[in-house]
Scaffold this active site. Structure first.
Site, PDB file in Angstrom:
ATOM      1  N   SER A 138       0.870  -1.160  -0.076  1.00 38.92           N
ATOM      2  CA  SER A 138      -0.003   0.010  -0.004  1.00 38.92           C
ATOM      3  C   SER A 138       1.033   1.204   0.159  1.00 38.92           C
ATOM      4  CB  SER A 138      -0.981  -0.109   1.342  1.00 38.92           C
ATOM      5  OG  SER A 138      -1.651   1.199   1.469  1.00 38.92           O
ATOM      6  N   TYR A 148      -0.491  -0.641  10.723  1.00 36.94           N
ATOM      7  CA  TYR A 148      -0.710  -1.059   9.421  1.00 36.94           C
ATOM      8  C   TYR A 148      -0.046  -0.357   8.606  1.00 36.94           C
ATOM      9  CZ  TYR A 148      -3.379  -1.514   5.148  1.00 36.94           C
ATOM     10  OH  TYR A 148      -3.741  -1.910   3.720  1.00 36.94           O
TER      11      TYR A 148
END
Length: 255
Positions: A138, A148
């Site tokens: 990502s 994350y």
């Protein structure tokens, strides 16, 4: 006929990978937690594309289930030519406001599963002299935005390192680094995405198509969308204090 194994295949980007790979003529091994959803997808893909689809239910936060998938990747009698490490999830709460066991579970899926499955696949592919691994990372990995973000940073750098180790073997590794993508991901994480302009949203179909084209070219980092190519470049060169203080890092989390 080539075989692809896709984790997190029952929804979102993973389902899109499965659909596009089936359209390319790949047989498939579909991995996700929910057997019923996998079976429905299997029937759909076999009917529409005349490919063979194997269902492998597994919860990648469970080490025994993870090992089942690793063993399937290592099976010399049923070679897997393309691994798509897509399974993952996000957490709504900031690190100190949540439960540490939830953070640990997320790291197991986002980091350990990618490492274990890539290891199994890469060894088998290297021995055969061909294959490809896609690790779904990502652009959040370029931010400073909790566990994350840190996990996705690891995925990107890990993929680059593995790609270098496999150079010249016939096996490629690509880290896919999307931004905000219209899937179930944000809904399941409880992240509403209010205030994100429409032009920042990607469509799963187009980003997967672009990624597979990058895989065909042997590209190591695949960043879909011109807006995210610009964003990723900026985030790599901006001073880290600015990245840490950025509104995007505090409020939002891309796919």
């Amino acid at each position: 006929m080539a075989t692809a194994l896709v984790t997190g295949a029952s929804a979102g980007i993973g389902r899109t990978f499965a659909t596009q790979l089936a359209a390319r003529g790949h047989d498939l091994v579909l991995v996700a937690r929910t057997t019923s959803r996998l079976e429905r997808l299997k029937a759909e893909l076999e009917q529409q594309h005349s490919v063979s689809v194997e269902v492998l239910p597994a919860d990648l936060s469970d080490r025994l289930d993870m090992q089942l998938v690793a063993d399937r990747l290592a099976d010399p009698d049923r070679p897997v030519d393309l691994l798509v490490n897509n399974a993952g999830f996000g957490l709504k709460k900031p690190f100190l406001a949540g439960e540490i066991r939830d953070e640990e579970e997320m790291l197991t899926v986002l980091v350990r599963a990618v490492m274990v499955l890539s290891h199994a696949a890469a060894l088998s592919m290297r021995q055969r002299g061909n294959g490809a691994i896609v690790n779904v990372s990502s652009v959040a990995g370029y931010l400073a935005s909790g566990t994350y973000s840190a996990a996705k940073s690891w995925v990107t750098v890990f993929s680059e390192g593995l790609a270098s180790e496999l150079r010249g073997t016939g096996v490629t590794v690509t880290a896919l680094c999307p931004g905000f993508t219209r899937t179930e991901f944000h809904e399941r994480a409880g992240i509403k995405g209010h205030g994100i302009p429409d032009f920042m949203w990607l469509q799963a179909d187009s980003l997967v198509k672009a990624c597979l084209e990058d895989v065909d070219r042997g590209k190591v980092i695949s960043i879909p969308g011109p807006q995210y190519k610009v964003a990723a470049t900026a985030l790599r060169v901006l001073p880290r204090p600015i990245v840490r203080a950025g509104k995007l890092a505090r409020k939002h989390r891309p796919q």
